[in-house]
Design a protein around this motif. Structure first.
Motif, PDB file in Angstrom:
ATOM      1  N   HIS A   1       9.042   9.453  13.334  1.00  0.00           N
ATOM      2  CA  HIS A   1       9.610   8.210  12.829  1.00  0.00           C
ATOM      3  C   HIS A   1       9.008   6.986  13.528  1.00  0.00           C
ATOM      4  CE1 HIS A   1      12.500  10.040  10.148  1.00  0.00           C
ATOM      5  NE2 HIS A   1      12.786  10.903  11.085  1.00  0.00           N
ATOM      6  N   ILE A   2       8.735   7.112  14.818  1.00  0.00           N
ATOM      7  CA  ILE A   2       8.082   6.007  15.528  1.00  0.00           C
ATOM      8  C   ILE A   2       6.670   5.810  14.975  1.00  0.00           C
ATOM      9  CG2 ILE A   2       7.161   5.264  17.758  1.00  0.00           C
ATOM     10  CD1 ILE A   2       9.536   6.752  19.050  1.00  0.00           C
ATOM     11  N   ALA A   3       5.951   6.914  14.783  1.00  0.00           N
ATOM     12  CA  ALA A   3       4.601   6.835  14.221  1.00  0.00           C
ATOM     13  C   ALA A   3       4.633   6.223  12.830  1.00  0.00           C
ATOM     14  CB  ALA A   3       3.973   8.228  14.176  1.00  0.00           C
ATOM     15  N   ASN A   4       5.660   6.569  12.055  1.00  0.00           N
ATOM     16  CA  ASN A   4       5.797   6.017  10.705  1.00  0.00           C
ATOM     17  C   ASN A   4       6.000   4.516  10.757  1.00  0.00           C
ATOM     18  OD1 ASN A   4       5.832   6.560   7.903  1.00  0.00           O
ATOM     19  ND2 ASN A   4       8.049   6.302   7.878  1.00  0.00           N
ATOM     20  N   GLU A   5       6.857   4.053  11.695  1.00  0.00           N
ATOM     21  CA  GLU A   5       7.096   2.618  11.851  1.00  0.00           C
ATOM     22  C   GLU A   5       5.830   1.887  12.296  1.00  0.00           C
ATOM     23  OE1 GLU A   5      10.311   2.183  14.583  1.00  0.00           O
ATOM     24  OE2 GLU A   5      11.704   3.363  13.354  1.00  0.00           O
ATOM     25  N   MET A   6       4.998   2.559  13.067  1.00  0.00           N
ATOM     26  CA  MET A   6       3.742   1.965  13.548  1.00  0.00           C
ATOM     27  C   MET A   6       2.644   2.006  12.491  1.00  0.00           C
ATOM     28  SD  MET A   6       3.447   3.546  17.411  1.00  0.00           S
ATOM     29  CE  MET A   6       4.548   3.047  18.746  1.00  0.00           C
ATOM     30  N   GLY A   7       2.895   2.697  11.370  1.00  0.00           N
ATOM     31  CA  GLY A   7       1.899   2.812  10.320  1.00  0.00           C
ATOM     32  C   GLY A   7       0.844   3.866  10.598  1.00  0.00           C
ATOM     33  N   LEU A   8       1.120   4.786  11.541  1.00  0.00           N
ATOM     34  CA  LEU A   8       0.132   5.783  11.929  1.00  0.00           C
ATOM     35  C   LEU A   8       0.147   7.017  11.041  1.00  0.00           C
ATOM     36  CD1 LEU A   8       0.627   5.658  15.812  1.00  0.00           C
ATOM     37  CD2 LEU A   8      -1.054   4.419  14.431  1.00  0.00           C
ATOM     38  N   THR A   9       1.250   7.261  10.330  1.00  0.00           N
ATOM     39  CA  THR A   9       1.340   8.490   9.526  1.00  0.00           C
ATOM     40  C   THR A   9       0.511   8.410   8.248  1.00  0.00           C
ATOM     41  OG1 THR A   9       3.357   7.666   8.462  1.00  0.00           O
ATOM     42  CG2 THR A   9       3.631   9.065  10.415  1.00  0.00           C
TER      43      THR A   9
ATOM     44  N   ASP B   1      10.860   5.095  -9.210  1.00  0.00           N
ATOM     45  CA  ASP B   1       9.700   4.902  -8.339  1.00  0.00           C
ATOM     46  C   ASP B   1       9.618   3.462  -7.846  1.00  0.00           C
ATOM     47  OD1 ASP B   1       8.983   7.527  -8.610  1.00  0.00           O
ATOM     48  OD2 ASP B   1       7.464   7.175 -10.145  1.00  0.00           O
ATOM     49  N   ASN B   2       9.832   2.513  -8.758  1.00  0.00           N
ATOM     50  CA  ASN B   2       9.799   1.098  -8.374  1.00  0.00           C
ATOM     51  C   ASN B   2      10.923   0.769  -7.404  1.00  0.00           C
ATOM     52  OD1 ASN B   2       7.538   0.472  -9.947  1.00  0.00           O
ATOM     53  ND2 ASN B   2       8.780   0.042 -11.759  1.00  0.00           N
ATOM     54  N   TYR B   3      12.081   1.353  -7.647  1.00  0.00           N
ATOM     55  CA  TYR B   3      13.233   1.119  -6.773  1.00  0.00           C
ATOM     56  C   TYR B   3      12.952   1.606  -5.355  1.00  0.00           C
ATOM     57  CZ  TYR B   3      17.997   1.436  -4.922  1.00  0.00           C
ATOM     58  OH  TYR B   3      19.123   1.302  -4.140  1.00  0.00           O
ATOM     59  N   LEU B   4      12.397   2.806  -5.232  1.00  0.00           N
ATOM     60  CA  LEU B   4      12.095   3.370  -3.924  1.00  0.00           C
ATOM     61  C   LEU B   4      11.098   2.509  -3.152  1.00  0.00           C
ATOM     62  CD1 LEU B   4      11.751   7.130  -4.964  1.00  0.00           C
ATOM     63  CD2 LEU B   4      13.614   6.132  -3.642  1.00  0.00           C
ATOM     64  N   ILE B   5      10.113   1.992  -3.881  1.00  0.00           N
ATOM     65  CA  ILE B   5       9.104   1.127  -3.248  1.00  0.00           C
ATOM     66  C   ILE B   5       9.716  -0.198  -2.824  1.00  0.00           C
ATOM     67  CG2 ILE B   5       6.966  -0.155  -3.639  1.00  0.00           C
ATOM     68  CD1 ILE B   5       6.127   2.161  -5.516  1.00  0.00           C
ATOM     69  N   ASN B   6      10.485  -0.829  -3.727  1.00  0.00           N
ATOM     70  CA  ASN B   6      11.083  -2.130  -3.441  1.00  0.00           C
ATOM     71  C   ASN B   6      12.072  -2.079  -2.275  1.00  0.00           C
ATOM     72  OD1 ASN B   6       9.620  -3.332  -5.493  1.00  0.00           O
ATOM     73  ND2 ASN B   6      11.238  -3.067  -7.030  1.00  0.00           N
ATOM     74  N   LYS B   7      12.798  -0.977  -2.188  1.00  0.00           N
ATOM     75  CA  LYS B   7      13.783  -0.820  -1.098  1.00  0.00           C
ATOM     76  C   LYS B   7      13.170  -0.238   0.162  1.00  0.00           C
ATOM     77  CE  LYS B   7      17.556  -2.274  -3.150  1.00  0.00           C
ATOM     78  NZ  LYS B   7      18.353  -3.407  -2.628  1.00  0.00           N
ATOM     79  N   LYS B   8      11.864   0.071   0.118  1.00  0.00           N
ATOM     80  CA  LYS B   8      11.139   0.643   1.262  1.00  0.00           C
ATOM     81  C   LYS B   8      11.764   1.955   1.697  1.00  0.00           C
ATOM     82  CE  LYS B   8       9.439  -3.841   2.824  1.00  0.00           C
ATOM     83  NZ  LYS B   8       9.309  -4.804   3.949  1.00  0.00           N
ATOM     84  N   ILE B   9      12.152   2.755   0.718  1.00  0.00           N
ATOM     85  CA  ILE B   9      12.731   4.070   0.989  1.00  0.00           C
ATOM     86  C   ILE B   9      11.662   5.148   0.945  1.00  0.00           C
ATOM     87  CG2 ILE B   9      14.361   5.808   0.143  1.00  0.00           C
ATOM     88  CD1 ILE B   9      16.029   3.523  -1.004  1.00  0.00           C
ATOM     89  N   MET B  10      10.676   4.969   0.093  1.00  0.00           N
ATOM     90  CA  MET B  10       9.636   5.984  -0.099  1.00  0.00           C
ATOM     91  C   MET B  10       8.905   6.241   1.202  1.00  0.00           C
ATOM     92  SD  MET B  10       8.113   7.898  -2.447  1.00  0.00           S
ATOM     93  CE  MET B  10       8.182   7.110  -4.051  1.00  0.00           C
ATOM     94  N   ASN B  11       8.818   7.540   1.599  1.00  0.00           N
ATOM     95  CA  ASN B  11       8.054   7.900   2.792  1.00  0.00           C
ATOM     96  C   ASN B  11       6.590   7.597   2.567  1.00  0.00           C
ATOM     97  OD1 ASN B  11      10.271   8.961   4.208  1.00  0.00           O
ATOM     98  ND2 ASN B  11      10.089  10.903   3.107  1.00  0.00           N
ATOM     99  N   ASN B  12       5.941   7.039   3.582  1.00  0.00           N
ATOM    100  CA  ASN B  12       4.526   6.705   3.467  1.00  0.00           C
ATOM    101  C   ASN B  12       3.657   7.905   3.775  1.00  0.00           C
ATOM    102  OD1 ASN B  12       5.004   3.944   2.874  1.00  0.00           O
ATOM    103  ND2 ASN B  12       5.370   3.548   5.053  1.00  0.00           N
TER     104      ASN B  12
END
Length: 316
Positions: free
Chosen positions: A27-35, A305-316
């Motif tokens: 989760h930390i890596a995800n927040e850092m944009g590393l995943t 799909d748009n909802y997940l993106i707009n709410k920043k729910i979709m895992n990167n």
């Protein structure tokens, strides 16, 4: 050259300068944009991340990681000097992973899942507890479920059979109550589970629902199994990558009778719940378009799909 899970985990540990649980590392890596570099596709990318670290520790004699605690598992780099006692004191208050979305933002995911899943095929309605009649502070703390739902047995029957049931038989329905959380861990599971027991046990079936559940955590999975067996509240793991493939980790125990005293209190204090009961009572399969409008909307694929993106729910 593309970076690996080991590379990303090493960077997280170097930056944080503390021992971490592998799931927390993800989760930390995800927040850092590393995943984004790792291409961890599938339902549970964090599980793939964690599994790679576990395999490295177990099978690689030259692993750069060192296990310093087991419950929960904490890992540091072998060359790191970390004061574990100071870290334990610092982390005595459990902190959940930071997210951009809130619990209520996850309601459309659950509505979509239970609408199509064969175990439910249910209509849902969000309960806005903040609009309830105000009572003494703390009295109703664990009274209101986040979402309620209903399934009608005749929903998939032919028109003629539906009419027959309506005339000669009591309409078979099942009432659900759901407690929504963003993150489940060993540290918070008991509190959240018994909150669900408190505000869901009046229904035919009650569920604790979360998006972020580390299914590779054996201690957490054992807790889910044991408490669900003892108290009958089920657990659902939502999947933001494919909502329809969300998983029922533990089935709720079905109860024949509803607790009408609690339902009366909910109906008296909360207009959403009162309206839910009215919608259930007046439901007409031949006028489903009208009835569906009184429940939470079920998003189609594109809108979801748009909802997940707009709410920043979709895992990167």
């Amino acid at each position: 050259m593309a970076r690996t899970v080991i590379d990303v985990a090493k960077e997280v540990l170097e930056r944080k300068k503390e021992a971490l649980n592998p799931n927390r590392m993800y989760h930390i890596a995800n927040e850092m944009g590393l995943t984004k570099e790792l291409n961890l596709n599938g339902k549970t990318p964090w599980a793939s991340f964690v599994a790679r670290i576990y395999v490295d520790i177990k099978e690689n004699s030259d692993s750069i990681f060192e296990v310093v605690a087991t419950k929960p598992m904490l890992i540091k780099l072998k060359n790191q000097n970390i004061n574990l006692e100071a870290q334990a004191e610092k982390n005595s208050v459990i902190k959940e992973p930071k997210t951009f979305y809130n619990e209520r933002d996850l309601h459309p995911l659950l509505s979509r899942f239970v609408s199509f899943n064969e175990n439910f095929k249910a209509y849902t309605k969000t309960i806005y507890h903040e609009s309830s009649i105000k009572t003494k502070k703390g009295v109703d703390k664990w009274l209101y479920p986040d979402i309620v739902g209903v399934s009608f047995e005749y929903r998939d029957y032919q028109k003629e059979l539906n009419k027959f049931i309506g005339k000669f038989n009591f309409l078979p329905i099942k009432i659900y109550a759901f407690e929504m959380k963003k993150h489940l861990s060993v540290g918070n599971f008991r509190e959240y589970y018994f909150q669900a027991v408190s505000n869901s046990s009046w229904a035919n079936e009650g569920y604790l629902v979360a998006l972020d559940i580390d299914e590779s955590d054996e201690e957490l999975m054992d807790l889910i199994k044991r408490l669900s067996f003892s108290f009958g509240i089920g657990v659902i793991s939502l999947n933001s990558q494919n909502v329809d493939e969300s998983v029922i980790l533990a089935r709720a125990k079905f109860k024949e009778g509803l607790d009408y005293s609690v339902m009366n209190e909910l109906s008296t204090k909360n207009a959403d719940f009162k309206k839910f009961l009215e919608s259930v009572e007046e439901f007409n399969i031949e006028k489903e378009y009208r009835s569906k409008s009184e429940f939470d909307e079920v998003l189609d694929n594109d809108r979801l799909d748009n909802y997940l993106i707009n709410k920043k729910i979709m895992n990167n």
